[in-house]
Design a protein around this motif. Sequence first.
Motif, PDB file in Angstrom:
ATOM      1  N   SER A  97      60.485  47.552  26.208  1.00 51.01           N
ATOM      2  CA  SER A  97      60.983  46.648  27.239  1.00 51.01           C
ATOM      3  C   SER A  97      60.015  45.485  27.367  1.00 51.01           C
ATOM      4  CB  SER A  97      61.119  47.375  28.582  1.00 51.01           C
ATOM      5  OG  SER A  97      59.861  47.880  29.016  1.00 51.01           O
ATOM      6  N   LEU A  98      60.513  44.367  27.889  1.00 55.42           N
ATOM      7  CA  LEU A  98      59.682  43.196  28.083  1.00 55.42           C
ATOM      8  C   LEU A  98      59.043  43.241  29.469  1.00 55.42           C
ATOM      9  CD1 LEU A  98      61.981  40.415  26.543  1.00 55.42           C
ATOM     10  CD2 LEU A  98      60.192  41.773  25.432  1.00 55.42           C
ATOM     11  N   PRO A  99      57.910  42.565  29.656  1.00 58.94           N
ATOM     12  CA  PRO A  99      57.274  42.539  30.980  1.00 58.94           C
ATOM     13  C   PRO A  99      58.217  41.978  32.041  1.00 58.94           C
ATOM     14  CG  PRO A  99      55.820  41.638  29.305  1.00 58.94           C
ATOM     15  CD  PRO A  99      57.154  41.794  28.652  1.00 58.94           C
ATOM     16  N   VAL A 100      58.104  42.503  33.239  1.00 61.26           N
ATOM     17  CA  VAL A 100      58.924  42.028  34.346  1.00 61.26           C
ATOM     18  C   VAL A 100      58.056  41.226  35.308  1.00 61.26           C
ATOM     19  CG1 VAL A 100      60.540  43.951  34.174  1.00 61.26           C
ATOM     20  CG2 VAL A 100      58.543  44.167  35.646  1.00 61.26           C
ATOM     21  N   ARG A 135      34.368  39.564  34.148  1.00 61.87           N
ATOM     22  CA  ARG A 135      32.923  39.745  34.288  1.00 61.87           C
ATOM     23  C   ARG A 135      32.106  38.753  33.456  1.00 61.87           C
ATOM     24  NH1 ARG A 135      30.603  44.811  35.821  1.00 61.87           N
ATOM     25  NH2 ARG A 135      32.084  46.151  36.897  1.00 61.87           N
ATOM     26  N   MET A 136      32.767  37.880  32.716  1.00 54.67           N
ATOM     27  CA  MET A 136      32.042  36.922  31.890  1.00 54.67           C
ATOM     28  C   MET A 136      31.283  35.924  32.762  1.00 54.67           C
ATOM     29  SD  MET A 136      32.746  37.867  28.782  1.00 54.67           S
ATOM     30  CE  MET A 136      32.449  36.471  27.712  1.00 54.67           C
ATOM     31  N   ASP A 137      30.180  35.388  32.242  1.00 55.95           N
ATOM     32  CA  ASP A 137      29.421  34.384  32.982  1.00 55.95           C
ATOM     33  C   ASP A 137      30.253  33.126  33.166  1.00 55.95           C
ATOM     34  OD1 ASP A 137      27.188  35.967  33.174  1.00 55.95           O
ATOM     35  OD2 ASP A 137      26.312  35.228  31.299  1.00 55.95           O
ATOM     36  N   ASN A 138      30.295  32.644  34.404  1.00 59.18           N
ATOM     37  CA  ASN A 138      31.029  31.422  34.728  1.00 59.18           C
ATOM     38  C   ASN A 138      32.393  31.372  34.053  1.00 59.18           C
ATOM     39  OD1 ASN A 138      28.762  30.356  36.204  1.00 59.18           O
ATOM     40  ND2 ASN A 138      27.806  29.884  34.231  1.00 59.18           N
ATOM     41  N   PRO A 139      33.205  32.374  34.273  1.00 63.13           N
ATOM     42  CA  PRO A 139      34.468  32.425  33.548  1.00 63.13           C
ATOM     43  C   PRO A 139      35.451  31.348  34.002  1.00 63.13           C
ATOM     44  CG  PRO A 139      34.413  34.137  35.223  1.00 63.13           C
ATOM     45  CD  PRO A 139      33.052  33.500  35.207  1.00 63.13           C
ATOM     46  N   ALA A 140      36.046  30.690  33.034  1.00 64.04           N
ATOM     47  CA  ALA A 140      37.142  29.767  33.323  1.00 64.04           C
ATOM     48  C   ALA A 140      38.421  30.500  32.951  1.00 64.04           C
ATOM     49  CB  ALA A 140      36.981  28.488  32.525  1.00 64.04           C
ATOM     50  N   VAL A 141      38.871  31.386  33.821  1.00 63.61           N
ATOM     51  CA  VAL A 141      39.988  32.267  33.532  1.00 63.61           C
ATOM     52  C   VAL A 141      41.230  31.780  34.268  1.00 63.61           C
ATOM     53  CG1 VAL A 141      40.894  34.611  33.793  1.00 63.61           C
ATOM     54  CG2 VAL A 141      38.520  34.263  33.119  1.00 63.61           C
ATOM     55  N   GLN A 142      42.329  31.700  33.548  1.00 59.98           N
ATOM     56  CA  GLN A 142      43.609  31.367  34.146  1.00 59.98           C
ATOM     57  C   GLN A 142      44.548  32.547  33.990  1.00 59.98           C
ATOM     58  OE1 GLN A 142      44.812  27.721  32.182  1.00 59.98           O
ATOM     59  NE2 GLN A 142      43.796  26.479  33.724  1.00 59.98           N
ATOM     60  N   LEU A 143      45.300  32.844  35.043  1.00 61.64           N
ATOM     61  CA  LEU A 143      46.173  34.010  35.060  1.00 61.64           C
ATOM     62  C   LEU A 143      47.613  33.614  35.310  1.00 61.64           C
ATOM     63  CD1 LEU A 143      44.065  36.388  37.375  1.00 61.64           C
ATOM     64  CD2 LEU A 143      44.139  36.410  34.879  1.00 61.64           C
ATOM     65  N   SER A 144      48.525  34.335  34.681  1.00 62.05           N
ATOM     66  CA  SER A 144      49.933  34.304  35.062  1.00 62.05           C
ATOM     67  C   SER A 144      50.414  35.749  35.048  1.00 62.05           C
ATOM     68  CB  SER A 144      50.752  33.446  34.089  1.00 62.05           C
ATOM     69  OG  SER A 144      50.870  34.079  32.833  1.00 62.05           O
ATOM     70  N   ASN A 145      51.703  35.972  35.198  1.00 63.39           N
ATOM     71  CA  ASN A 145      52.201  37.339  35.300  1.00 63.39           C
ATOM     72  C   ASN A 145      51.778  38.212  34.128  1.00 63.39           C
ATOM     73  OD1 ASN A 145      53.969  39.390  36.613  1.00 63.39           O
ATOM     74  ND2 ASN A 145      55.119  39.195  34.713  1.00 63.39           N
ATOM     75  N   GLU A 146      51.881  37.671  32.891  1.00 65.06           N
ATOM     76  CA  GLU A 146      51.543  38.508  31.734  1.00 65.06           C
ATOM     77  C   GLU A 146      50.494  37.906  30.821  1.00 65.06           C
ATOM     78  OE1 GLU A 146      54.982  35.922  30.519  1.00 65.06           O
ATOM     79  OE2 GLU A 146      54.672  37.302  32.180  1.00 65.06           O
ATOM     80  N   ALA A 163      55.167  43.386  25.277  1.00 65.52           N
ATOM     81  CA  ALA A 163      56.151  44.459  25.401  1.00 65.52           C
ATOM     82  C   ALA A 163      55.485  45.726  25.910  1.00 65.52           C
ATOM     83  CB  ALA A 163      56.827  44.731  24.052  1.00 65.52           C
ATOM     84  N   LEU A 164      56.296  46.616  26.457  1.00 62.53           N
ATOM     85  CA  LEU A 164      55.859  47.941  26.875  1.00 62.53           C
ATOM     86  C   LEU A 164      56.677  48.957  26.096  1.00 62.53           C
ATOM     87  CD1 LEU A 164      56.036  45.910  29.546  1.00 62.53           C
ATOM     88  CD2 LEU A 164      55.082  47.912  30.678  1.00 62.53           C
TER      89      LEU A 164
END
Length: 212
Positions: A97-100, A135-146, A163-164
Amino acid sequence: MRFLLPFFALVVSSSAYCSEAGDVHSDLGEALADPATALIVPRPSIHFVSGAVVFNCEQYLQAKRTSTLAEDVNNIRQSANYLTCDTLALLQQAKASLPVAGQDYGKALAESLDLRSFPSSLAPMLDDDRYTLSRMDNPAVQLSNEVVSYSSEELNFSLQLMALADADGDGVDDWIVWMSDEAKEGNYADYEVLLIHDPQPGKLMTATLPNH
């Protein structure tokens, strides 16, 4: 799929498959719904060290059994089109299945996936304190649902849950994740399908490279 580009070549970004989630999920969703047709759907050609030139998943998976991808700019540009093929090979008969929406998979990948469990260009930066993207130093992390994306002065790194499925047959859905790992300068790029066995967000998760 790891590539070392000539020093004069630009690293061609495959971040489109992480930013255009709808497009890649549509491609994978159609492939999962009709694997037999997906195997012969025309794709941009890529070539192997053996000299084989492939145009679809069936040819690609057959060529991989005896050779490796040729390391040139065109193959770099086109190789992301074949991650769907690697995913089909991994899943075989598993129901997927695909992520919801609304599940915060990207956050779980950032906080719980142990980056030490699979090879990437992040390896030199990892230790007992820094082993997830959060946990990375000075992380430039961007998030979305998946999706979780990490950027530094040297690299762009992305993980996208695609997929799952119970890929290992133990009755628990695993996560199939596509990785993009690219140097901003120089000659390194790597695109892989990762398998996270029996994920439990909130607990440390590990990934393997099942197609190696």
